[in-house]
Design a protein around this motif. Structure first.
Motif, mmCIF file in Angstrom:
data_model
loop_
_atom_site.group_PDB
_atom_site.id
_atom_site.type_symbol
_atom_site.label_atom_id
_atom_site.label_comp_id
_atom_site.label_asym_id
_atom_site.label_seq_id
_atom_site.Cartn_x
_atom_site.Cartn_y
_atom_site.Cartn_z
ATOM 1 N N ARG A 223 -2.601 144.067 66.403
ATOM 2 C CA ARG A 223 -4.164 144.856 67.472
ATOM 3 C C ARG A 223 -3.925 146.518 66.974
ATOM 4 N NH1 ARG A 223 -5.385 144.080 72.966
ATOM 5 N NH2 ARG A 223 -4.295 142.473 73.266
ATOM 6 N N GLU A 246 -11.182 141.574 58.181
ATOM 7 C CA GLU A 246 -13.118 141.786 57.972
ATOM 8 C C GLU A 246 -13.513 141.745 58.703
ATOM 9 O OE1 GLU A 246 -14.314 140.052 54.993
ATOM 10 O OE2 GLU A 246 -14.108 137.869 55.686
ATOM 11 N N ASP A 247 -13.519 140.902 60.188
ATOM 12 C CA ASP A 247 -14.321 140.712 61.290
ATOM 13 C C ASP A 247 -13.575 141.321 62.513
ATOM 14 O OD1 ASP A 247 -15.611 139.483 62.850
ATOM 15 O OD2 ASP A 247 -16.450 137.671 62.424
ATOM 16 N N PRO A 248 -14.255 142.280 63.118
ATOM 17 C CA PRO A 248 -13.877 142.837 63.981
ATOM 18 C C PRO A 248 -13.933 142.473 65.775
ATOM 19 C CG PRO A 248 -15.073 144.430 62.933
ATOM 20 C CD PRO A 248 -15.879 143.303 61.583
ATOM 21 N N GLN A 249 -15.425 141.225 65.335
ATOM 22 C CA GLN A 249 -15.437 140.179 66.707
ATOM 23 C C GLN A 249 -13.926 139.325 66.339
ATOM 24 O OE1 GLN A 249 -18.648 138.198 66.367
ATOM 25 N NE2 GLN A 249 -19.418 137.948 68.407
ATOM 26 N N LEU A 251 -11.154 139.926 65.897
ATOM 27 C CA LEU A 251 -9.611 141.105 65.977
ATOM 28 C C LEU A 251 -9.875 140.827 67.226
ATOM 29 C CD1 LEU A 251 -7.351 141.979 65.474
ATOM 30 C CD2 LEU A 251 -8.869 143.752 64.815
ATOM 31 N N GLN A 252 -11.887 141.290 68.207
ATOM 32 C CA GLN A 252 -11.474 141.677 69.335
ATOM 33 C C GLN A 252 -11.504 140.359 70.003
ATOM 34 O OE1 GLN A 252 -15.831 142.750 70.381
ATOM 35 N NE2 GLN A 252 -15.238 142.983 72.463
#
Length: 322
Positions: A223, A246-249, A251-252
């Motif tokens: 996080r 690499e993918d913020p989505q 991680l969200q």
């Protein structure tokens, strides 16, 4: 521990199993391996996964020495290996792939490293576009008839290619693949849930799931960035760090699922593992913890499966679709 049939076979594997990817031979040595394998066994685990390519064969060497130290009855546990990538850093053309030559020699080498007389499960680690599927099916059938392998399967093969393997096996009265080893987790679902749907129905394929925690992303520990002692910081695994972070989505979504788990009073890692176990087509979910405390926590995920009621699963779907 719950034990599930491997597809339509008669083999029963523990619903949670233990694998050596990244950890054995890199983070885990012989002494630690003994401790981790013993802990898994004490919690009912009976399947231990490996591959020729893990740490260039060292993962199998470490596991083999640990199994020898533990001296369990061979008929009380299952061990696997995989063939394709080779066991050396820069393999010659004959040292990788799914040709008859490499399949045979890789099996013999895995048996020596793991210090066992046979492999319970043997996987074709990836599809080989340079080798006819027919050649690989015949090679695997030969290993079974020789008593070196009990069940063979695939890992990350397209459904169409798996179906082709079954058709070849049926036409020539050969042993067909019994299982697939795909990635499956809350953030990676399409292949297991959609692409392979007809394989469960038509051939009774079992599945041995890898990366159920999305390389730690679903634990919530990334996080605030990657901890220094994380496997994502291991030299040579920069590609893994990039793929995970690499993918913020993604991680969200992972953080949102972790928040839901904590709201329900469940550790995020256990929640993610229990979610995988809810799928009836999952034969076993492989754990890859490198520390005893992590492994112990993950093994306790079995107790949460019944708590994931329909209302909880609907909330998860809303997060993932959002």
């Amino acid at each position: 521990m719950e034990y599930r049939r491997l597809g339509r076979t008669g083999l029963k594997l523990s619903a949670l199993s233990y694998g050596a990817w990244v950890t054995f031979g890199r983070q885990v040595g012989r002494k630690q391996a003994v401790e981790l394998l013993a802990m898994a066994r004490d919690h009912g685990v009976n399947f231990f996964d490996n591959a020729e390519t893990y740490a260039a064969g060292d993962a199998e060497r470490v596991m083999g020495k640990a199994l020898k130290d533990l001296d369990w009855p061979r008929d009380s546990y299952c061990v696997s290996s995989k063939v394709y990538f080779g066991a050396v850093e820069h393999p010659a053309p004959t040292q990788r792939g799914l040709s008859r030559k490499h399949v045979r020699e890789a099996c013999d080498q895995a048996l020596k490293r793991l210090k066992v007389d046979y492999l319970d499960l043997y996987f074709c680690h990836r599809p080989d576009e340079d080798t006819p599927v027919e050649e690989t099916v015949f090679a695997m059938d030969t290993l079974i008839r020789q008593g070196k392998v009990l069940y063979w399967g695939t890992s990350e093969w397209p459904a169409e290619r798996i179906r082709q393997a079954h058709e070849i096996a049926r036409a020539h009265h050969l042993h067909a693949p019994s299982m697939e080893q795909p990635q499956y987790n809350l953030l990676h679902r399409e292949r297991v849930e959609d692409e392979y749907a007809s394989l469960y129905k038509d051939f009774g394929m079992g599945t041995t799931i890898w990366s159920p925690l999305a390389s730690g992303l679903l634990t919530g520990k990334y996080r605030d960035g990657v901890p220094d002692d994380s496997r994502l910081n291991l030299p040579g695994y920069e590609w893994l760090r990039e793929a995970v972070m690499e993918d913020p989505q993604r991680l969200q979504k992972a953080n949102a699922v972790a928040d839901l788990a904590q709201e329900l009073g469940m550790p995020p890692a256990q929640f993610a593992l229990a979610w995988c176990l809810k799928n009836p087509h999952v034969s076993t979910v492989m754990l890859g913890a490198s520390k005893p405390a992590q492994l112990k926590e993950n093994l306790e995920a079995m107790a949460l499966v019944e708590r994931l009621e329909a209302s909880v699963m609907q909330r998860v779907e809303a997060i993932l679709r959002g």
